[in-house]
Design a protein around this motif. Structure first.
Motif, short mmCIF file in Angstrom:
data_model
loop_
_atom_site.label_atom_id
_atom_site.label_comp_id
_atom_site.label_asym_id
_atom_site.label_seq_id
_atom_site.Cartn_x
_atom_site.Cartn_y
_atom_site.Cartn_z
N HIS A 1 19.67 31.28 15.34
CA HIS A 1 19.41 29.85 15.41
C HIS A 1 17.98 29.56 15.89
O HIS A 1 17.32 30.44 16.44
CB HIS A 1 20.42 29.14 16.32
CG HIS A 1 20.02 29.16 17.76
ND1 HIS A 1 20.20 30.26 18.57
CD2 HIS A 1 19.42 28.22 18.54
CE1 HIS A 1 19.74 29.99 19.78
NE2 HIS A 1 19.25 28.77 19.80
N ARG B 1 21.51 30.05 11.20
CA ARG B 1 21.72 30.97 10.08
C ARG B 1 23.19 31.31 10.00
O ARG B 1 23.76 31.89 10.93
CB ARG B 1 20.87 32.22 10.29
CG ARG B 1 20.97 33.20 9.17
CD ARG B 1 20.18 34.47 9.50
NE ARG B 1 20.46 35.47 8.51
CZ ARG B 1 19.54 36.09 7.81
NH1 ARG B 1 18.27 35.84 8.01
NH2 ARG B 1 19.87 37.00 6.91
N LEU B 2 23.80 30.97 8.87
CA LEU B 2 25.23 31.23 8.68
C LEU B 2 25.48 32.58 8.02
O LEU B 2 26.45 33.26 8.35
CB LEU B 2 25.86 30.12 7.85
CG LEU B 2 25.77 28.71 8.42
CD1 LEU B 2 26.33 27.69 7.44
CD2 LEU B 2 26.48 28.63 9.76
N LEU C 1 21.62 31.31 4.07
CA LEU C 1 22.32 30.04 4.15
C LEU C 1 22.22 29.54 5.58
O LEU C 1 22.54 30.27 6.53
CB LEU C 1 23.79 30.19 3.74
CG LEU C 1 24.64 28.92 3.83
CD1 LEU C 1 24.14 27.85 2.87
CD2 LEU C 1 26.10 29.25 3.55
N TYR C 2 21.73 28.30 5.74
CA TYR C 2 21.58 27.68 7.05
C TYR C 2 22.41 26.40 7.13
O TYR C 2 22.60 25.71 6.14
CB TYR C 2 20.13 27.25 7.28
CG TYR C 2 19.19 28.34 7.71
CD1 TYR C 2 19.06 28.69 9.04
CD2 TYR C 2 18.39 29.00 6.78
CE1 TYR C 2 18.16 29.67 9.45
CE2 TYR C 2 17.49 29.98 7.17
CZ TYR C 2 17.39 30.30 8.51
OH TYR C 2 16.49 31.27 8.90
N ARG C 3 22.84 26.09 8.35
CA ARG C 3 23.35 24.75 8.68
C ARG C 3 22.22 24.11 9.49
O ARG C 3 21.62 24.77 10.34
CB ARG C 3 24.63 24.84 9.51
CG ARG C 3 25.13 23.49 9.95
CD ARG C 3 26.43 23.50 10.76
NE ARG C 3 26.73 24.74 11.41
CZ ARG C 3 27.85 25.45 11.22
NH1 ARG C 3 28.76 25.03 10.36
NH2 ARG C 3 28.06 26.56 11.87
N GLU D 1 22.56 15.81 8.94
CA GLU D 1 23.06 17.19 9.02
C GLU D 1 23.44 17.66 7.63
O GLU D 1 23.66 16.85 6.73
CB GLU D 1 24.27 17.26 9.97
CG GLU D 1 25.42 16.36 9.55
CD GLU D 1 26.47 16.22 10.64
OE1 GLU D 1 26.70 17.19 11.37
OE2 GLU D 1 27.07 15.13 10.72
N ARG E 1 23.72 21.61 4.97
CA ARG E 1 23.52 23.05 4.77
C ARG E 1 22.44 23.23 3.72
O ARG E 1 22.30 22.41 2.81
CB ARG E 1 24.81 23.72 4.31
CG ARG E 1 25.90 23.74 5.34
CD ARG E 1 27.16 24.46 4.86
NE ARG E 1 27.56 24.17 3.49
CZ ARG E 1 28.22 23.10 3.08
NH1 ARG E 1 28.55 22.16 3.93
NH2 ARG E 1 28.55 22.95 1.82
#
Length: 149
Positions: free
Chosen positions: A29, A108-109, A117-119, A131, A133
């Motif tokens: 993160h 980082r997911l 892939l990020y949220r 907010e 992704r």
């Protein structure tokens, strides 16, 4: 990490470097602070306002800084491309009417060396402004082209 150190690690330069500081980060993160959203000369401002969807660019820059920090990049930044944004919720109409700093977070997911892939979220105080992704491809020109069968 200050603005100059951020700009040294991402492709966004000059007025387009939107982040002022990295507050905290780990391998999964990052949290950054931005204060230029109220500037009448903001480079993304249109028709006298900075719309909330521009927060996606703030998040993209946080993701770029995060990728550079995780990779230990001291030299030229890797070129990354947002390939999709999904599940985006805008909780305000604009960003420029938010007095005080914005907090930009990205988590980082999943991913590998070339696709992540990020949220992400953008906050003003405790209030979430947007907010969603985002999928990021790094060095897209180095990926092997897919062949159709």
């Amino acid at each position: 990490m200050n603005r100059d150190e951020i700009a040294a690690r991402i492709p966004h330069q000059g007025d387009m470097c939107l982040l002022d500081t990295v507050v905290a980060w780990s391998t999964d993160h990052i949290e950054c602070r931005a204060t230029g959203h109220t500037d009448p000369a903001h480079p993304l401002r249109a028709q006298g306002r900075l719309g909330a969807a521009n927060g996606i660019e703030y998040a993209a820059q946080a993701m770029a800084v995060h990728g550079a920090l995780v990779a230990g990049a001291e030299g030229a930044p890797r070129q990354g491309y947002l390939t999709s944004v999904r599940g985006v919720s805008l909780h305000v109409d604009r960003l420029d009417d938010q007095e005080g700093p914005l907090c930009v977070r990205a988590e980082r997911l999943s991913g590998d060396a070339n696709q992540v892939l990020y949220r992400f979220s953008l906050h003003h105080g405790e209030r979430c402004l947007l907010e969603g992704r985002a999928a990021v491809v790094l060095d897209a020109d180095l990926l092997e082209p897919r062949t159709s069968s």
